[in-house]
Design a protein around this motif. Structure first.
Motif, PDB file in Angstrom:
ATOM      1  N   GLY A 109      33.042  36.089  40.337  1.00  0.00           N
ATOM      2  CA  GLY A 109      32.270  36.304  39.124  1.00  0.00           C
ATOM      3  C   GLY A 109      31.331  35.144  38.868  1.00  0.00           C
ATOM      4  O   GLY A 109      31.696  33.980  39.034  1.00  0.00           O
ATOM      5  N   ALA A 110      30.128  35.478  38.433  1.00  0.00           N
ATOM      6  CA  ALA A 110      29.127  34.428  38.231  1.00  0.00           C
ATOM      7  C   ALA A 110      29.307  33.700  36.909  1.00  0.00           C
ATOM      8  O   ALA A 110      28.847  32.573  36.758  1.00  0.00           O
ATOM      9  CB  ALA A 110      27.727  35.026  38.298  1.00  0.00           C
ATOM     10  N   ASN A 111      29.972  34.329  35.956  1.00  0.00           N
ATOM     11  CA  ASN A 111      30.176  33.666  34.675  1.00  0.00           C
ATOM     12  C   ASN A 111      31.483  34.129  34.061  1.00  0.00           C
ATOM     13  O   ASN A 111      32.205  34.968  34.620  1.00  0.00           O
ATOM     14  CB  ASN A 111      28.999  33.920  33.727  1.00  0.00           C
ATOM     15  CG  ASN A 111      28.912  35.370  33.273  1.00  0.00           C
ATOM     16  OD1 ASN A 111      29.501  36.263  33.878  1.00  0.00           O
ATOM     17  ND2 ASN A 111      28.168  35.608  32.210  1.00  0.00           N
ATOM     18  N   TYR A 112      31.802  33.592  32.906  1.00  0.00           N
ATOM     19  CA  TYR A 112      33.068  33.889  32.246  1.00  0.00           C
ATOM     20  C   TYR A 112      33.204  35.384  31.973  1.00  0.00           C
ATOM     21  O   TYR A 112      34.253  35.988  32.231  1.00  0.00           O
ATOM     22  CB  TYR A 112      33.162  33.093  30.938  1.00  0.00           C
ATOM     23  CG  TYR A 112      34.402  33.369  30.122  1.00  0.00           C
ATOM     24  CD1 TYR A 112      35.622  32.793  30.465  1.00  0.00           C
ATOM     25  CD2 TYR A 112      34.344  34.212  29.013  1.00  0.00           C
ATOM     26  CE1 TYR A 112      36.773  33.056  29.722  1.00  0.00           C
ATOM     27  CE2 TYR A 112      35.486  34.479  28.265  1.00  0.00           C
ATOM     28  CZ  TYR A 112      36.692  33.895  28.625  1.00  0.00           C
ATOM     29  OH  TYR A 112      37.817  34.167  27.899  1.00  0.00           O
ATOM     30  N   LEU A 128      34.310  30.677  43.617  1.00  0.00           N
ATOM     31  CA  LEU A 128      33.274  30.577  44.648  1.00  0.00           C
ATOM     32  C   LEU A 128      33.618  29.513  45.686  1.00  0.00           C
ATOM     33  O   LEU A 128      33.344  29.679  46.881  1.00  0.00           O
ATOM     34  CB  LEU A 128      31.918  30.263  44.000  1.00  0.00           C
ATOM     35  CG  LEU A 128      30.731  30.056  44.943  1.00  0.00           C
ATOM     36  CD1 LEU A 128      30.473  31.300  45.792  1.00  0.00           C
ATOM     37  CD2 LEU A 128      29.477  29.691  44.151  1.00  0.00           C
ATOM     38  N   ASN A 129      34.238  28.428  45.256  1.00  0.00           N
ATOM     39  CA  ASN A 129      34.581  27.345  46.177  1.00  0.00           C
ATOM     40  C   ASN A 129      35.727  27.696  47.123  1.00  0.00           C
ATOM     41  O   ASN A 129      36.001  26.950  48.069  1.00  0.00           O
ATOM     42  CB  ASN A 129      34.951  26.090  45.383  1.00  0.00           C
ATOM     43  CG  ASN A 129      33.765  25.513  44.645  1.00  0.00           C
ATOM     44  OD1 ASN A 129      32.681  25.378  45.201  1.00  0.00           O
ATOM     45  ND2 ASN A 129      33.953  25.179  43.379  1.00  0.00           N
ATOM     46  N   ASP A 130      36.397  28.825  46.870  1.00  0.00           N
ATOM     47  CA  ASP A 130      37.537  29.225  47.694  1.00  0.00           C
ATOM     48  C   ASP A 130      37.182  30.254  48.762  1.00  0.00           C
ATOM     49  O   ASP A 130      38.064  30.728  49.481  1.00  0.00           O
ATOM     50  CB  ASP A 130      38.655  29.782  46.800  1.00  0.00           C
ATOM     51  CG  ASP A 130      39.239  28.722  45.885  1.00  0.00           C
ATOM     52  OD1 ASP A 130      39.218  27.534  46.278  1.00  0.00           O
ATOM     53  OD2 ASP A 130      39.708  29.075  44.788  1.00  0.00           O
ATOM     54  N   VAL A 167      24.027  33.009  48.020  1.00  0.00           N
ATOM     55  CA  VAL A 167      25.079  32.836  49.020  1.00  0.00           C
ATOM     56  C   VAL A 167      25.404  34.158  49.717  1.00  0.00           C
ATOM     57  O   VAL A 167      25.818  34.182  50.880  1.00  0.00           O
ATOM     58  CB  VAL A 167      26.347  32.250  48.348  1.00  0.00           C
ATOM     59  CG1 VAL A 167      27.549  32.323  49.280  1.00  0.00           C
ATOM     60  CG2 VAL A 167      26.104  30.815  47.925  1.00  0.00           C
ATOM     61  N   ALA A 168      25.198  35.265  49.026  1.00  0.00           N
ATOM     62  CA  ALA A 168      25.592  36.573  49.554  1.00  0.00           C
ATOM     63  C   ALA A 168      24.753  36.980  50.767  1.00  0.00           C
ATOM     64  O   ALA A 168      23.551  36.720  50.829  1.00  0.00           O
ATOM     65  CB  ALA A 168      25.468  37.627  48.460  1.00  0.00           C
ATOM     66  N   LYS A 169      25.417  37.641  51.716  1.00  0.00           N
ATOM     67  CA  LYS A 169      24.701  38.170  52.873  1.00  0.00           C
ATOM     68  C   LYS A 169      23.735  39.273  52.449  1.00  0.00           C
ATOM     69  O   LYS A 169      22.645  39.416  53.007  1.00  0.00           O
ATOM     70  CB  LYS A 169      25.700  38.729  53.898  1.00  0.00           C
ATOM     71  CG  LYS A 169      26.626  37.691  54.509  1.00  0.00           C
ATOM     72  CD  LYS A 169      27.634  38.346  55.435  1.00  0.00           C
ATOM     73  CE  LYS A 169      28.609  37.341  56.014  1.00  0.00           C
ATOM     74  NZ  LYS A 169      29.654  38.004  56.860  1.00  0.00           N
TER      75      LYS A 169
END
Length: 303
Positions: A109-112, A128-130, A167-169
């Motif tokens: 998710g991009a935000n809360y 995102l970092n995972d 980041v997405a393909k």
């Protein structure tokens, strides 16, 4: 709504409404047949009556959501966007997961809000970092031109959404016909996320770029809007529109104190456009939308 391409304009054949040089992306889908172009000329009066109908708008958004989620495969990492249309895509994704039609799908998710909605609809979220990559991302848009340049940030979540989308393909943008414009900045200002301590010098620099900046105020609290990242948002209008989106995007981001702005160029791989034709909803690629415009204006010039 100045600058927006309405269905009536799309089918009227008025060449003055379109700039021939704006369609630069090659058409890589199935070309529209003459019968399909003719079919899009139906029921213009009904479209005009339903243009502001909430039910009609909901039908467009749900058609886009269903089409987009149909691209998701089992085992994918999905980027979840912001806005009402992206939220419906999250809802549809959750529905398919609950029915067992999509397995081992996780979302970023991009935000809360997008993370809360995902959990609400039964979609597992990860940070995102995972993840090493994102297979496909869905996102809404405030404006999109015929070259896939985007304007985002009405919900003040554009900074992280740009990160997720880039980041997405595959980055799939969902837009109803009212979001397609000939030139960015036609109907919406450019949102700029700014460090609070740098607000004054940033405002002055935005003016030198030809903008008219205004600090966004909150609706249900006193004071300015504060983003998920703890920053302020400045909405910048450009009276003459945005002539070169990628250049302006770069120039705004070069101002010290700016975190990110809402212009997104060179990121969208596919833009899906929903068009209402009477009681029917048609979802097509932006390139196909441009083909129909080209066909209609071409037919007008030879008639």
């Amino acid at each position: 709504m100045q600058g927006a391409i309405s269905f009536k304009q799309l089918t009227s054949g008025d060449k003055s409404l379109f700039y021939p040089n704006t369609i630069r992306t090659p058409f890589n889908g199935t070309k529209s047949s003459d019968s399909k172009r003719r079919s899009l000329s139906l029921s213009i009066s009904a479209v005009s009556q339903n243009a502001t109908n909430p039910e009609a708008q909901d039908a467009l958004k749900r058609a886009l959501a269903k089409k987009a989620v149909g691209l998701v495969k089992p085992g994918m990492v999905v980027g979840l966007g912001t806005g009402s249309t992206a939220s419906l895509a999250t809802e549809e994704l959750g529905r398919l997961i609950r029915k067992g039609k999509l397995k081992d799908v996780v979302a970023v998710g991009a935000n809360y809000q997008s993370r809360v909605l995902a959990r609400q609809f039964g979609v597992k979220t990860v940070d995102l970092n995972d993840v090493n990559n994102i297979d496909i991302a869905f996102d809404g848009v405030d404006e999109v031109d015929l070259n896939k340049n985007l304007l985002k940030g009405g919900g003040a979540a554009h900074t992280m959404q740009k990160v997720v989308d880039s980041v997405a393909k595959e980055c799939i943008i969902l837009a109803d016909q009212s979001k397609v414009v000939l030139q960015l900045g036609s109907t919406f200002p450019v949102p700029v996320e700014v460090l609070p301590s740098a607000i004054s010098p940033v405002l002055r620099r935005l003016v030198t770029l030809g903008g008219v900046p205004e600090i966004r105020s909150a609706l249900r609290k006193d004071g300015p809007v504060i983003t998920d990242l703890g920053n302020m948002v400045v909405d910048v209008s450009f009276p003459n529109g945005i002539q070169n989106p990628s250049e302006l995007e770069k120039n705004i981001n070069m101002i010290p104190g700016v975190v990110e702005n809402g212009i997104v160029s060179g990121v969208a791989t596919t833009v899906l456009v929903a068009i209402q034709d009477g009681e029917n909803v048609i979802v097509m690629n932006l390139e196909e939308f441009a083909e129909i415009i080209s066909g209609r204006t071409g037919a007008s010039s030879t008639s």
